[in-house]
Design an enzyme around this catalytic site. Structure first.
Site, mmCIF file in Angstrom:
data_model
loop_
_atom_site.group_PDB
_atom_site.id
_atom_site.type_symbol
_atom_site.label_atom_id
_atom_site.label_comp_id
_atom_site.label_asym_id
_atom_site.label_seq_id
_atom_site.Cartn_x
_atom_site.Cartn_y
_atom_site.Cartn_z
ATOM 1 N N GLY A 169 -98.102 79.894 53.990
ATOM 2 C CA GLY A 169 -98.565 78.837 54.890
ATOM 3 C C GLY A 169 -98.595 77.474 54.223
ATOM 4 O O GLY A 169 -97.632 77.033 53.610
ATOM 5 N N GLY A 170 -99.740 76.806 54.352
ATOM 6 C CA GLY A 170 -99.884 75.459 53.805
ATOM 7 C C GLY A 170 -99.661 75.398 52.312
ATOM 8 O O GLY A 170 -99.305 74.347 51.766
ATOM 9 N N GLY A 404 -62.309 61.931 46.137
ATOM 10 C CA GLY A 404 -63.612 61.371 46.487
ATOM 11 C C GLY A 404 -64.649 61.659 45.420
ATOM 12 O O GLY A 404 -65.596 60.892 45.228
ATOM 13 N N ALA A 405 -64.467 62.771 44.722
ATOM 14 C CA ALA A 405 -65.441 63.133 43.697
ATOM 15 C C ALA A 405 -65.439 62.110 42.556
ATOM 16 O O ALA A 405 -66.463 61.889 41.906
ATOM 17 C CB ALA A 405 -65.149 64.534 43.182
HETATM 18 C C1 HXC Z 1 -109.290 83.796 54.047
HETATM 19 C C2 HXC Z 1 -108.131 85.122 52.606
HETATM 20 C C3 HXC Z 1 -106.917 84.552 53.023
HETATM 21 C C4 HXC Z 1 -106.967 83.527 54.000
HETATM 22 C C5 HXC Z 1 -106.477 86.015 51.522
HETATM 23 N N1 HXC Z 1 -107.820 86.039 51.683
HETATM 24 N N2 HXC Z 1 -105.906 85.128 52.333
HETATM 25 N N3 HXC Z 1 -109.314 84.741 53.117
HETATM 26 N N4 HXC Z 1 -108.186 83.185 54.493
HETATM 27 N N5 HXC Z 1 -105.877 82.931 54.426
HETATM 28 C C6 HXC Z 1 -108.783 86.850 50.967
HETATM 29 C C7 HXC Z 1 -108.744 88.311 51.365
HETATM 30 O O1 HXC Z 1 -109.584 88.513 52.453
HETATM 31 C C8 HXC Z 1 -109.292 88.978 50.101
HETATM 32 O O2 HXC Z 1 -110.683 88.823 50.064
HETATM 33 C C9 HXC Z 1 -108.721 88.115 49.000
HETATM 34 O O3 HXC Z 1 -108.419 86.846 49.598
HETATM 35 C C10 HXC Z 1 -107.472 88.661 48.370
HETATM 36 O O4 HXC Z 1 -106.543 88.967 49.421
HETATM 37 P P1 HXC Z 1 -105.720 90.331 49.473
HETATM 38 O O5 HXC Z 1 -105.062 90.408 50.781
HETATM 39 O O6 HXC Z 1 -106.621 91.470 49.080
HETATM 40 O O7 HXC Z 1 -104.695 90.118 48.291
HETATM 41 P P2 HXC Z 1 -103.155 90.504 48.219
HETATM 42 O O8 HXC Z 1 -102.974 91.925 48.671
HETATM 43 O O9 HXC Z 1 -102.716 90.151 46.849
HETATM 44 O O10 HXC Z 1 -102.418 89.582 49.283
HETATM 45 C C11 HXC Z 1 -102.413 88.181 49.121
HETATM 46 C C12 HXC Z 1 -101.830 87.518 50.378
HETATM 47 C C13 HXC Z 1 -102.538 88.062 51.637
HETATM 48 C C14 HXC Z 1 -100.307 87.810 50.452
HETATM 49 C C15 HXC Z 1 -101.978 85.989 50.209
HETATM 50 O O11 HXC Z 1 -103.959 87.956 51.427
HETATM 51 C C16 HXC Z 1 -102.174 87.308 52.869
HETATM 52 O O12 HXC Z 1 -101.141 87.562 53.471
HETATM 53 N N6 HXC Z 1 -103.096 86.441 53.309
HETATM 54 C C17 HXC Z 1 -102.909 85.695 54.543
HETATM 55 C C18 HXC Z 1 -101.790 84.708 54.435
HETATM 56 C C19 HXC Z 1 -101.677 83.855 55.649
HETATM 57 O O13 HXC Z 1 -101.096 84.268 56.666
HETATM 58 N N7 HXC Z 1 -102.342 82.685 55.600
HETATM 59 C C20 HXC Z 1 -102.420 81.753 56.715
HETATM 60 C C21 HXC Z 1 -101.142 80.935 56.723
HETATM 61 S S1 HXC Z 1 -101.137 79.760 57.962
HETATM 62 P P3 HXC Z 1 -111.640 89.822 49.282
HETATM 63 O O14 HXC Z 1 -113.005 89.401 49.674
HETATM 64 O O15 HXC Z 1 -111.281 91.198 49.753
HETATM 65 O O16 HXC Z 1 -111.356 89.632 47.836
HETATM 66 C C22 HXC Z 1 -101.406 78.331 57.168
HETATM 67 C C23 HXC Z 1 -101.455 77.181 58.068
HETATM 68 C C24 HXC Z 1 -101.090 75.913 57.408
HETATM 69 O O17 HXC Z 1 -101.576 78.238 56.006
HETATM 70 C C25 HXC Z 1 -99.689 75.553 57.774
HETATM 71 C C26 HXC Z 1 -99.416 74.120 57.480
HETATM 72 C C27 HXC Z 1 -97.990 73.742 57.763
#
Ligand code: HXC
Length: 510
Positions: A169-170, A404-405
């Site tokens: 994401g961001g 051209g290069a």
């Molecule tokens: C809140 C989050 C989080 C999130 C992870 N965590 N991502 N909490 N918001 N976006 C937390 C989990 O709950 C977990 O908490 C800890 O972080 C570790 O995550 P895991 O999933 O256990 O780790 P892992 O298996 O290594 O996976 C990492 C990951 C996955 C690939 C990043 O967590 C993931 O897919 N997260 C979501 C990604 C996503 O879709 N984000 C939003 C994108 S949209 P605990 O308490 O269990 O330790 C965006 C909008 C902006 O960003 C766009 C702007 C252009």
């Protein structure tokens, strides 16, 4: 008084624990350092000054009001690299997966603003899951504020991103707007949406590594400018990069002591070009023999290898090298090579880094694949970048400069300051075979005549002298004198002053 001091120490030590020992151990087990450990390796010892250690999120949804961790998932502040100021932020994956909340964003914004105001580079260490899902639009707004500052700082201060964990994401868009992105192999990923979402939307089964690992982004997508084997190597290489960069677009380029003479000729270069003009040679040898002590920080080493870009020094001062690589696709310019080099040339121009260009290019790559892929527009990017650049430009044509290069590769006509050629240079519209087949088409059935025409064409055009007679080449130089000649040219150009007409901004063919 003593109690307050003890309380401060207690709070600090809790904050330094981030998400706690279990999550820190998990981080280490994955081969990753924590945010604070990364900062410690990157900055000069004891130079880190942290900001906002006690900041907490303000979210009250999904039970988050009972789950607050000091620092809120990002460690921010400033320190020095070999004595020079650098602003840093490091995402703390042990705290809510390093995800970005409103307050987390405010911490990053604070260092971004300080870096811009005080004109010093900023580097971000990423290991984060994007927007804090529990915060919704507050997190999205936070990202946009970060993005806005990335854009305002672009071309004013160097901005570097290092991807050191899963980033989504961001946390991929902000790096995408910085000058350089580096990744750590096997532990870092970058994607807009992860494998699970991909499966749901497109029914494609793909691993995180296949979707956005360092192996993909440093070779296929060109999102990453380089990849390193582990956190420590990446951090030490970032120190090396920072050493090469000026503090801002108005600061002097850094100068360090250099030990290699700039007067000594290098006789081995007289043998670099093979007798057979179709045989390749390694242009990196020339770069290394030009750069002080052979030191060269290559950018996008594993992408579009037909062009080589990177930073080195001449007489202790930073220089950007761009060179066609005859070892790969004969050094031809294709879309990827053009984009890669254009971005690098523009980076150097933003920050006042002189450009040294080595030319051995048979032309642009023909074919439907390239034309359908927008070669005209991508090639134009490089042409545009060289033409708008006002930094000192020193060019050496070692062998082919066709079509051209020839124009594109920092030619005299694009305000090249010093344009040298080796005696082996061949500056022409095209190679002898193609040229003769077109202009003597009627003699194609007569091999003797074709051989005679080819010889005549080669003698007349496949040399640097036609261009030198017109002043398009300032001097034909001996290969062994390349480093001394470049060093003297750069000395002469130190006070170069050139500016383009006022405009809001240009309209480079994106
Ligand atoms: C809140 C989050 C989080 C999130 C992870 N965590 N991502 N909490 N918001 N976006 C937390 C989990 O709950 C977990 O908490 C800890 O972080 C570790 O995550 P895991 O999933 O256990 O780790 P892992 O298996 O290594 O996976 C990492 C990951 C996955 C690939 C990043 O967590 C993931 O897919 N997260 C979501 C990604 C996503 O879709 N984000 C939003 C994108 S949209 P605990 O308490 O269990 O330790 C965006 C909008 C902006 O960003 C766009 C702007 C252009």
């Amino acid at each position: 008084m003593k109690d307050v001091l003890v309380e401060l120490e207690r709070r600090r030590s809790t904050a330094r624990q981030g998400g706690g020992t279990v999550r820190i151990d998990a981080q280490h087990k994955r081969g990753k350092l924590t945010a604070r450990e990364r900062i410690d390796v990157f900055l000069d010892e004891g130079s880190f000054e942290e900001f906002d250690m006690f900041v907490e999120h303000r979210c009250a949804d999904f039970g988050m009001e009972n789950n607050k961790i000091a620092g809120d998932g990002v460690v921010t502040g400033w320190g020095t690299v070999n004595g020079r100021t650098v602003y840093v932020f490091a995402k703390d994956f042990t705290v809510f997966g390093g995800s970005l909340s409103e307050t987390h964003a405010q911490k990053i914004i604070k260092v971004q603003d300080m870096a811009l105001k005080n004109r010093a580079p900023i580097i971000g260490f990423y290991d984060a899951g994007g927007a804090r899902i529990q915060e919704g639009v507050a997190a999205l707004g936070g990202y946009a504020e970060v993005f806005q500052r990335n854009v305002l700082a672009s071309g004013v201060i160097p901005q570097i991103s290092v991807i050191m964990g899963p980033c989504a994401g961001g946390d991929v868009y902000s790096p995408a707007m910085t000058d350089f992105i580096f990744m750590v192999r096997d532990t870092s990923y970058m994607f807009v949406t992860g494998p699970d979402v991909v499966k749901t939307v497109t029914n494609e089964t793909v691993t995180a590594e296949e979707l956005g690992g360092a192996s993909i982004h440093s070779t296929k997508s060109s999102i990453a400018d380089g990849a390193f084997d582990n956190d420590v190597e990446a951090l030490l290489q970032m120190r090396r990069l920072i050493d090469l960069l000026p503090q801002s677009n108005t600061a002097e380029i850094p100068q360090i002591d250099s030990y290699q003479s700039i007067e000594e000729p290098d006789q081995s270069l007289d043998r670099l070009i093979p007798d057979n003009t179709h045989k390749p040679y390694d242009i990196k040898e020339l770069i290394q023999k030009t750069s002080d002590e052979g030191d060269f920080f290559e950018i996008q080493q594993d992408f579009a290898k037909n062009i080589v870009c990177g930073l080195g020094r001449v007489e202790g001062r930073t220089v950007g090298f761009v060179a066609n690589q005859p070892m790969v696709l004969a050094g031809v310019l294709d879309s990827d090579a053009s984009r890669k080099a254009a971005r690098f040339v523009r980076f150097c121009d933003c920050f006042g880094i002189p450009l040294v260009t080595f030319v051995d290019v048979p032309g642009f790559l023909p074919g439907t694949d390239q034309e359908y892929g927008g070669l005209i527009k991508h090639g134009a990017k490089l042409l545009f970048a060289y033409a708008e650049a006002t930094v000192p430009k020193v060019t050496v044509i070692t062998r082919k400069a066709f079509g051209g290069a020839y124009d594109v590769m920092a030619s005299k006509h694009l305000r090249g300051d010093m344009n040298y050629a080796w005696p082996t240079a061949q500056i022409a519209v095209m190679g002898a075979k193609g040229a003769v087949e077109i202009i003597f088409r009627k003699d194609l059935d007569d091999p003797e005549k074709i051989a005679a025409h080819t010889k005549m064409y080669e003698d007349r055009f496949l040399s640097p002298f036609v261009a030198a007679e017109r002043g398009y080449i300032d001097e034909v130089i001996m290969p062994h004198s390349t480093r001394p000649r470049i060093a003297r040219a750069l000395q002469m150009l130190r006070n170069k002053t050139l500016s383009n007409p006022w405009k809001k901004h240009d309209n480079i063919p994106l």
